[in-house]
Design a protein around this motif. Structure first.
Motif, PDB file in Angstrom:
ATOM      1  N   HIS A  11       0.763  -1.231   0.000  1.00  0.00           N
ATOM      2  CA  HIS A  11       0.000   0.000   0.000  1.00  0.00           C
ATOM      3  C   HIS A  11       0.802   1.293   0.000  1.00  0.00           C
ATOM      4  O   HIS A  11       0.339   2.307  -0.484  1.00  0.00           O
TER       5      HIS A  11
ATOM      6  N   MET B  51       4.285  -1.924  -7.391  1.00  0.00           N
ATOM      7  CA  MET B  51       3.265  -2.920  -7.617  1.00  0.00           C
ATOM      8  C   MET B  51       2.637  -2.720  -8.980  1.00  0.00           C
ATOM      9  O   MET B  51       2.209  -3.645  -9.625  1.00  0.00           O
TER      10      MET B  51
ATOM     11  N   LEU C 196      -6.203 -12.787  -8.579  1.00  0.00           N
ATOM     12  CA  LEU C 196      -6.233 -12.567  -7.135  1.00  0.00           C
ATOM     13  C   LEU C 196      -4.910 -11.942  -6.719  1.00  0.00           C
ATOM     14  O   LEU C 196      -3.850 -12.529  -6.914  1.00  0.00           O
ATOM     15  N   VAL C 197      -4.985 -10.720  -6.197  1.00  0.00           N
ATOM     16  CA  VAL C 197      -3.784 -10.039  -5.721  1.00  0.00           C
ATOM     17  C   VAL C 197      -3.772 -10.133  -4.197  1.00  0.00           C
ATOM     18  O   VAL C 197      -4.649  -9.586  -3.532  1.00  0.00           O
ATOM     19  N   VAL C 198      -2.812 -10.859  -3.660  1.00  0.00           N
ATOM     20  CA  VAL C 198      -2.759 -11.075  -2.211  1.00  0.00           C
ATOM     21  C   VAL C 198      -1.867 -10.009  -1.582  1.00  0.00           C
ATOM     22  O   VAL C 198      -0.705  -9.854  -1.949  1.00  0.00           O
ATOM     23  N   LYS C 199      -2.465  -9.273  -0.668  1.00  0.00           N
ATOM     24  CA  LYS C 199      -1.707  -8.230   0.028  1.00  0.00           C
ATOM     25  C   LYS C 199      -1.607  -8.574   1.499  1.00  0.00           C
ATOM     26  O   LYS C 199      -2.403  -9.324   2.035  1.00  0.00           O
TER      27      LYS C 199
ATOM     28  N   THR D 272      -2.498  -7.788   5.005  1.00  0.00           N
ATOM     29  CA  THR D 272      -3.587  -7.019   5.591  1.00  0.00           C
ATOM     30  C   THR D 272      -3.002  -6.073   6.618  1.00  0.00           C
ATOM     31  O   THR D 272      -2.265  -6.470   7.505  1.00  0.00           O
ATOM     32  N   GLN D 273      -3.326  -4.798   6.471  1.00  0.00           N
ATOM     33  CA  GLN D 273      -2.572  -3.774   7.185  1.00  0.00           C
ATOM     34  C   GLN D 273      -2.807  -3.698   8.675  1.00  0.00           C
ATOM     35  O   GLN D 273      -1.949  -3.286   9.413  1.00  0.00           O
ATOM     36  N   ARG D 274      -3.996  -4.091   9.092  1.00  0.00           N
ATOM     37  CA  ARG D 274      -4.296  -3.895  10.516  1.00  0.00           C
ATOM     38  C   ARG D 274      -3.482  -4.824  11.393  1.00  0.00           C
ATOM     39  O   ARG D 274      -3.413  -4.650  12.583  1.00  0.00           O
TER      40      ARG D 274
ATOM     41  N   ARG E 294     -11.840  -1.071   4.746  1.00  0.00           N
ATOM     42  CA  ARG E 294     -11.040  -0.648   5.895  1.00  0.00           C
ATOM     43  C   ARG E 294     -11.868  -0.724   7.185  1.00  0.00           C
ATOM     44  O   ARG E 294     -11.438  -1.310   8.169  1.00  0.00           O
TER      45      ARG E 294
ATOM     46  N   HIS F 131     -12.620  -4.244   8.273  1.00  0.00           N
ATOM     47  CA  HIS F 131     -11.441  -5.109   8.358  1.00  0.00           C
ATOM     48  C   HIS F 131     -11.585  -6.322   7.441  1.00  0.00           C
ATOM     49  O   HIS F 131     -11.390  -7.468   7.869  1.00  0.00           O
ATOM     50  N   ALA F 132     -11.969  -6.059   6.209  1.00  0.00           N
ATOM     51  CA  ALA F 132     -12.135  -7.149   5.244  1.00  0.00           C
ATOM     52  C   ALA F 132     -10.784  -7.797   4.955  1.00  0.00           C
ATOM     53  O   ALA F 132      -9.740  -7.132   4.975  1.00  0.00           O
ATOM     54  N   ASP F 133     -10.799  -9.093   4.716  1.00  0.00           N
ATOM     55  CA  ASP F 133      -9.589  -9.797   4.304  1.00  0.00           C
ATOM     56  C   ASP F 133      -9.475  -9.837   2.787  1.00  0.00           C
ATOM     57  O   ASP F 133      -8.397 -10.014   2.234  1.00  0.00           O
TER      58      ASP F 133
ATOM     59  N   THR G 214      -5.474  -1.182  -6.591  1.00  0.00           N
ATOM     60  CA  THR G 214      -4.371  -0.327  -6.147  1.00  0.00           C
ATOM     61  C   THR G 214      -4.538   0.138  -4.702  1.00  0.00           C
ATOM     62  O   THR G 214      -3.565   0.234  -3.971  1.00  0.00           O
ATOM     63  N   HIS G 215      -5.776   0.429  -4.297  1.00  0.00           N
ATOM     64  CA  HIS G 215      -5.953   1.123  -3.023  1.00  0.00           C
ATOM     65  C   HIS G 215      -6.497   0.278  -1.880  1.00  0.00           C
ATOM     66  O   HIS G 215      -6.486   0.727  -0.740  1.00  0.00           O
ATOM     67  N   ALA G 216      -7.005  -0.908  -2.139  1.00  0.00           N
ATOM     68  CA  ALA G 216      -7.587  -1.688  -1.049  1.00  0.00           C
ATOM     69  C   ALA G 216      -6.525  -2.030  -0.006  1.00  0.00           C
ATOM     70  O   ALA G 216      -5.379  -2.314  -0.356  1.00  0.00           O
ATOM     71  N   PRO G 217      -6.900  -2.007   1.264  1.00  0.00           N
ATOM     72  CA  PRO G 217      -5.940  -2.334   2.318  1.00  0.00           C
ATOM     73  C   PRO G 217      -5.748  -3.845   2.483  1.00  0.00           C
ATOM     74  O   PRO G 217      -5.010  -4.285   3.351  1.00  0.00           O
ATOM     75  N   CYS G 218      -6.429  -4.628   1.646  1.00  0.00           N
ATOM     76  CA  CYS G 218      -6.397  -6.091   1.794  1.00  0.00           C
ATOM     77  C   CYS G 218      -6.285  -6.732   0.399  1.00  0.00           C
ATOM     78  O   CYS G 218      -6.191  -6.039  -0.603  1.00  0.00           O
ATOM     79  N   SER G 219      -6.342  -8.050   0.370  1.00  0.00           N
ATOM     80  CA  SER G 219      -6.261  -8.760  -0.904  1.00  0.00           C
ATOM     81  C   SER G 219      -7.484  -8.455  -1.774  1.00  0.00           C
ATOM     82  O   SER G 219      -8.548  -8.127  -1.271  1.00  0.00           O
ATOM     83  N   VAL G 220      -7.289  -8.575  -3.087  1.00  0.00           N
ATOM     84  CA  VAL G 220      -8.347  -8.242  -4.032  1.00  0.00           C
ATOM     85  C   VAL G 220      -8.470  -9.331  -5.088  1.00  0.00           C
ATOM     86  O   VAL G 220      -7.462  -9.790  -5.634  1.00  0.00           O
TER      87      VAL G 220
END
Lengths: 128, 145
Positions: free
Chosen positions: A96, A104, A120-123, A125-127, B100, B103-105, B131-137
């Motif tokens: 992010h 990215m 599927l783009v695995v990131k 998770t920020q929290r 956000r 708190h989605a995964d 581009t902007h999601a805080p989690c996987s897409v």
């Protein structure tokens, strides 16, 4: 379902593998672990990374094949998607933050735009 | 796993819901179906909407509720903890904000929405979310074969 998991030697790939391992895929699904090496950037052979990925998926009960290609990662991955008639392309992302987001842009963003299959783009998770 | 799915009345959105339906998700997974009503920008803060426009918004909202509830019923068979929400706003920002806040995964979207140019390789909402999601897409594309 036919799934292609793109790995490099980063922890982003490890998360992608972990995500795939935790899912239950439709019966008869086939998985391919792929790595693209760049001739422009000398790097240590990644056999280890692909091995680890395959081991981890095998432990999760998922049989995998492997493909290693050389060239531009974006082009080579799309070529594999076509050749192997992939339904889902899975890849890790750096996530992010500013510069990371630009980076990215190169591979996963290109794949999302150009791949004919779902992506599927695995990131991370920020929290957490 | 907490999954947020953006839905509208496009075939791409149906494909996204169908993809989620066919997968086996970890036990206890939650799904939120989000349908975003886009108001006409011209009627934003500047002009008081005429009654005709209000009615249109009402109709629009009702249609979005129908879309979301229909998908909700489909998914609840396999994913009992599925609920739907209808929110007014820009789909791009609403999806990111909800990912956000909840708190989605995983955020799931179709590759194209109802509006926009079909000739584009990917819709603006999908591209923004990746581009902007805080989690996987997961961007679901229509099956080509």
């Amino acid at each position: 379902m036919k799934i292609l998991i793109a790995v490099d030697d980063s922890r982003h790939s490890e998360r992608a593998i972990a995500f795939v391992s935790h899912m239950r895929w439709p019966a008869g699904s086939r998985m391919i672990v792929a790595h693209v090496t760049s001739p422009a950037v000398p790097e240590k052979p990644l056999a280890g990374g692909v091995d680890r990925a395959q081991d981890q998926l095998r432990e999760a009960g998922l049989a995998t094949e492997r493909r290693v290609a050389e060239g531009d990662a974006r082009e080579q991955l799309l070529a594999l998607v076509d050749r192997e008639r992939i339904d889902l392309l899975v890849m890790g992302s750096r996530g992010h933050s500013g510069v990371a987001r630009l980076m990215m842009g190169s591979v996963s963003s290109h794949a999302v735009s150009h791949a004919p299959c779902s992506v599927l783009v695995v990131k991370e998770t920020q929290r957490r | 796993m907490k999954i947020l799915i953006g839905v509208d009345d496009s075939i791409h959105s149906n494909a996204a819901v169908d993809f989620v339906r066919r997968m086996t998700w970890p036990r206890g997974s939650q799904v939120i179906l989000l349908s975003v009503v886009q108001p006409l920008e011209v009627y934003g803060a500047v002009y008081a909407p005429a009654p005709a426009v209000l009615e249109t918004m009402e109709d629009l909202t009702r249609r979005h509720q129908d879309i979301a509830s229909k998908a909700e019923r489909v998914l609840q068979l396999g994913l009992p903890d599925t609920r739907s929400r209808v929110i007014v706003g820009d789909p791009r920002t609403v999806l990111i904000e909800m990912a956000r806040a909840e708190h989605a995964d995983l955020v799931v979207v179709g590759s194209h929405g109802r509006t926009g140019l079909a000739k584009l390789l990917i819709g603006s909402v999908a591209s923004h979310v990746v581009t902007h999601a805080p989690c996987s897409v997961l961007v679901v594309k229509m099956e080509r074969r």
